[in-house]
Design an enzyme around this catalytic site. Structure first.
Site, PDB file in Angstrom:
ATOM      1  N   HIS A 183     -77.885 -44.933   4.920  1.00 38.00           N
ATOM      2  CA  HIS A 183     -79.257 -45.435   4.835  1.00 38.00           C
ATOM      3  C   HIS A 183     -79.316 -47.056   4.933  1.00 38.00           C
ATOM      4  CE1 HIS A 183     -79.823 -41.291   3.430  1.00 38.00           C
ATOM      5  NE2 HIS A 183     -78.911 -41.552   2.711  1.00 38.00           N
ATOM      6  N   SER A 227     -85.473 -69.067  24.476  1.00 39.08           N
ATOM      7  CA  SER A 227     -86.862 -68.624  24.184  1.00 39.08           C
ATOM      8  C   SER A 227     -87.435 -70.050  24.835  1.00 39.08           C
ATOM      9  CB  SER A 227     -87.188 -68.665  22.524  1.00 39.08           C
ATOM     10  OG  SER A 227     -88.644 -69.142  22.552  1.00 39.08           O
ATOM     11  N   LYS A 243     -83.591 -70.616  19.663  1.00 37.13           N
ATOM     12  CA  LYS A 243     -83.265 -69.251  20.053  1.00 37.13           C
ATOM     13  C   LYS A 243     -82.024 -68.832  20.733  1.00 37.13           C
ATOM     14  CE  LYS A 243     -85.144 -66.343  18.262  1.00 37.13           C
ATOM     15  NZ  LYS A 243     -86.404 -65.608  18.661  1.00 37.13           N
ATOM     16  N   GLU A 303     -80.963 -55.515  23.692  1.00 41.52           N
ATOM     17  CA  GLU A 303     -82.102 -55.006  23.476  1.00 41.52           C
ATOM     18  C   GLU A 303     -82.679 -54.263  24.845  1.00 41.52           C
ATOM     19  OE1 GLU A 303     -83.724 -58.524  20.410  1.00 41.52           O
ATOM     20  OE2 GLU A 303     -84.192 -58.746  22.597  1.00 41.52           O
TER      21      GLU A 303
END
Length: 484
Positions: free
Chosen positions: A175, A296, A302, A309
């Site tokens: 969880h 970025s 970044k 992804e």
């Protein structure tokens, strides 16, 4: 010889030029509209099966000659012509002609252009219905082992990283909450086991395409004395399909392999989800190579895990391919329907997507760095050793349900005291929960002790992890396939 000139006829008077399109249109007085031709053409999708189509045609032509359906001389001429086409495509001397309707008509028309009338006899006793069913099986049989090797390569990489990190602590989660102490090796071997099952699913699916459908004709076989078993043997199949109607309408293998691809993609997506989480500042477990990260356009600090992804994001694409095929098949009556032409694009798209994602993930994870201090720190706090407290008491004779309650009481006591771990409690506080608790508990509930004392098969101790690593190494050594 370059790309075929589809606007010329050869001196043989054979099927070239417009006859490429007319090859299958015997009953029609006029040719189809150009837009109609473009709409129904599949060669841009099925051209990748050129070698497989030629391989199947060679075996078919040899059988026709052996059975006396055509002469031996004609059979030999056809085989020689097909081999020349195969050689020229491989060398780049012959380019695929995209004005042909499909790869079958391209190969046959090119053959007829090269060898004359004998080329027209290649299609004797054969339909494009059983021909495409054969080509797809031959193609999958050829390329799926290459995908299996990509899986083996990734399993090897994960196993190598695991071997170096058998004592690198990493908490396990359920969880997404701290559950029990574990190791990085145990976690990566869990990934490896997911991929191992993927390899096994593909292997199992390959068994169900080991029968040749050729000779089933359009749907009801042939009145010609075709020797289906001979063709199957020449092509390395284990037998022939048993029912001609089913042979030309079956696309179970397309669905099954696309499901297999979807499972691989699902596993990659789950792994990428963890990579994305672990690369955050909050976790900082993993440092991805700059080669497999992006910046970025506005935030100069970044370092984004874009490749992980993208792999995760493309999962829906592969699932869509599977749903596409499932929907296409759900209402088709026997036997062949033109809907079945639409089977290849989703099948090939799923295959291509998964293959590319496997290669990227392998390169990304093999070049990553692991923050062992952060990984170990994840086992501190969060009371992940509470189960170990309960099992400590079980070993002293306490029933587990009672021990579970005692361990929960130690957790509540620590929280009420503003502590982040059970081991911060004093002996007096611990014994207030149970007089079975003694000084030895402090040594037995450290994260490292919790891990090393878990010695059941498949558990994270160094001993059991070593066994898992050896099993994975053996699996990879045994199951890497030849790519010749």
């Amino acid at each position: 010889m370059g790309k075929l000139d589809v606007n010329k006829t050869s001196g043989h008077g054979t099927l070239t030029g417009d006859n490429h399109k007319a090859l299958w249109s015997g009953r029609f007085a006029e040719g189809p509209d150009a837009a109609a031709v473009e709409f129904e053409t599949s060669i841009h999708v099925d051209e990748r099966m050129a070698f497989d189509d030629i391989q199947g045609s060679i075996a078919h032509a040899q059988m026709l000659g052996e059975e006396g359906i055509i002469s031996s001389a004609e059979s030999d001429k056809i085989v020689k012509g097909l081999n020349s086409i195969l050689k020229d495509i491989k060398s780049g001397k012959l380019e695929i002609d995209y004005s042909a309707e499909d790869i079958h008509s391209f190969v046959e028309a090119t053959l007829t252009d090269r060898i004359g009338e004998a080329g027209k006899k290649l299609h004797t006793g054969r339909s494009r219905n059983d021909q495409i069913a054969l080509d797809e099986r031959l193609y999958l049989r050829r390329v799926v082992p290459l995908l299996q090797n990509e899986l083996v390569t990734l399993i090897e990489v994960l196993t190598q990283i695991a071997a170096k990190n058998q004592k690198t602590l990493l908490t396990g989660y359920t969880h997404m909450q701290h559950a029990q102490p574990g190791t990085l090796a145990q976690h990566l071997l869990a990934w490896a086991n997911m991929l191992k099952r993927d390899w096994e699913r593909l292997e199992d699916s390959l068994k169900r395409i080991e029968k040749s459908p050729l000779g089933s004709g359009a749907l009801q076989g042939s009145t010609l004395p075709l020797n289906r078993e001979s063709v199957a043997e020449k092509l390395g199949f284990k037998g022939v399909t048993e029912n001609s109607l089913d042979s030309v309408s079956d696309r179970d293998y397309c669905l099954e392999f696309t499901f297999d691809f979807s499972m691989i993609q699902q596993h990659l997506s789950r792994m990428c989800e963890e990579v994305v989480l672990w690369s955050t500042t909050e976790f900082a477990f993993i440092n991805l190579s700059e080669k497999w990260s992006t910046g970025s356009s506005i935030m100069p600090q970044k370092k984004n895990p874009d490749f992980a992804e993208l792999i995760r994001g493309r999962t829906g694409k592969v699932y869509g391919d599977l749903f596409n095929l499932m929907t296409m098949m759900k209402g088709l009556p026997l036997a062949y329907d033109r809907d079945l032409q639409e089977d290849k694009e989703p099948l090939f798209d799923a295959l291509d997507t998964v293959e590319a994602n496997l290669k990227v993930f392998t390169a990304m994870i093999s070049s990553a760095e692991w923050n062992t201090e952060k990984l170990a720190a994840s086992c501190e706090g969060g009371f992940a050793n509470a189960t170990d407290v309960a099992e400590y008491l079980v070993k002293k004779g306490m029933p587990f349900r009672t021990a579970h309650g005692v361990a929960a009481k130690t957790v509540r006591l620590a929280i009420e005291a503003g502590l982040s771990s059970i081991e911060e409690l004093s002996m007096e506080e611990l014994q207030s929960c149970s007089d079975l608790i003694d000084e030895d508990i402090y040594e037995l509930i450290t994260p490292q002790a919790c891990v090393e004392n878990r010695r059941t098969t498949g558990a994270p101790s160094s001993k059991t992890t070593s066994v898992q690593i050896k099993q994975m190494v053996k699996f990879c050594e045994k199951n890497r396939k030849s790519e010749e």
